[in-house]
Design a protein around this motif. Structure first.
Motif, PDB file in Angstrom:
ATOM      1  N   MET A  77      -5.365   8.286   4.822  1.00  0.00           N
ATOM      2  CA  MET A  77      -6.074   7.021   4.655  1.00  0.00           C
ATOM      3  C   MET A  77      -6.699   6.920   3.262  1.00  0.00           C
ATOM      4  O   MET A  77      -6.780   5.829   2.700  1.00  0.00           O
ATOM      5  N   LEU A 110       0.833  -1.211   0.000  1.00  0.00           N
ATOM      6  CA  LEU A 110       0.000   0.000   0.000  1.00  0.00           C
ATOM      7  C   LEU A 110       0.867   1.261   0.000  1.00  0.00           C
ATOM      8  O   LEU A 110       0.561   2.230  -0.703  1.00  0.00           O
ATOM      9  N   ARG A 113     -11.791   1.875  -1.335  1.00  0.00           N
ATOM     10  CA  ARG A 113     -12.154   0.545  -0.849  1.00  0.00           C
ATOM     11  C   ARG A 113     -12.657   0.524   0.586  1.00  0.00           C
ATOM     12  O   ARG A 113     -13.228  -0.475   1.032  1.00  0.00           O
ATOM     13  N   VAL A 114     -12.455   1.621   1.311  1.00  0.00           N
ATOM     14  CA  VAL A 114     -12.904   1.727   2.696  1.00  0.00           C
ATOM     15  C   VAL A 114     -13.618   3.058   2.843  1.00  0.00           C
ATOM     16  O   VAL A 114     -13.114   4.095   2.375  1.00  0.00           O
ATOM     17  N   ALA A 123      -4.554   0.537   7.414  1.00  0.00           N
ATOM     18  CA  ALA A 123      -5.244   0.473   6.125  1.00  0.00           C
ATOM     19  C   ALA A 123      -5.288  -0.968   5.610  1.00  0.00           C
ATOM     20  O   ALA A 123      -6.331  -1.440   5.137  1.00  0.00           O
ATOM     21  N   ALA A 135      -7.814  -2.873   7.539  1.00  0.00           N
ATOM     22  CA  ALA A 135      -9.173  -2.512   7.123  1.00  0.00           C
ATOM     23  C   ALA A 135      -9.562  -3.223   5.831  1.00  0.00           C
ATOM     24  O   ALA A 135     -10.660  -3.766   5.716  1.00  0.00           O
ATOM     25  N   MET A 136      -8.653  -3.225   4.880  1.00  0.00           N
ATOM     26  CA  MET A 136      -8.982  -3.793   3.578  1.00  0.00           C
ATOM     27  C   MET A 136      -9.089  -5.311   3.592  1.00  0.00           C
ATOM     28  O   MET A 136      -9.643  -5.897   2.670  1.00  0.00           O
ATOM     29  N   CYS A 188      -6.060   3.734   1.174  1.00  0.00           N
ATOM     30  CA  CYS A 188      -7.204   2.843   0.966  1.00  0.00           C
ATOM     31  C   CYS A 188      -7.932   3.085  -0.347  1.00  0.00           C
ATOM     32  O   CYS A 188      -8.713   2.237  -0.774  1.00  0.00           O
TER      33      CYS A 188
END
Length: 137
Positions: free
Chosen positions: A124, A86, A131-132, A104, A107-108, A128
């Motif tokens: 973020m 990422l 996607r979040v 991140a 979360a994903m 991300c």
């Protein structure tokens, strides 16, 4: 204070500010976590979030109680590799963004839809993408 709407099912992720505010009984964050749970969402944090949120003034009993109601996601080899990917994709350096990248990546990897309570929407978003769902706290 009005509650923000969260998606049905899925996962609610707290970054360090989300955890700090939950520890401090912030009305908005407590309400969002309660609403997420009511809707069947699981509340989680990355293990590294604890390091970032805890300080000498943290009430240890309160911390233990709050953590008992969250799923703490460990960061192992696979999670570290995902966080590193990422960072590279976003053009960021791990020295400054390492914990954000781990959060991140955590979360994903969760059940969708994923909502993250964060104080750092800009970073973020870089990590991300779309996607979040990011909710500023």
């Amino acid at each position: 204070m009005a509650r923000r709407k969260l998606s049905h099912e899925g996962t609610l992720v707290l970054d360090s500010e989300g955890l700090s505010k939950l520890l401090g009984d912030d009305e908005q964050v407590v309400a969002m976590v309660a609403e997420a749970r009511r809707r069947g969402m699981e509340a989680v944090i990355c293990a590294l979030t604890i390091i970032e949120a805890v300080h000498t003034g943290t009430n240890k009993a309160r911390l233990a109680w709050v953590l008992s109601g969250l799923r703490v996601i460990a960061v192992g080899d696979e999670e570290a590799k995902a966080a590193s990917a990422l960072l590279m994709a976003a053009g960021l350096h791990g020295h400054k963004y390492a914990i954000d990248a781990a959060v991140a990546a955590t979360a994903m990897a969760q059940q969708r839809p994923v909502v993250m309570l964060t104080s750092d929407v800009d970073d973020m978003t870089k990590l991300c993408g779309g996607r979040v769902r990011l909710v500023a706290v």
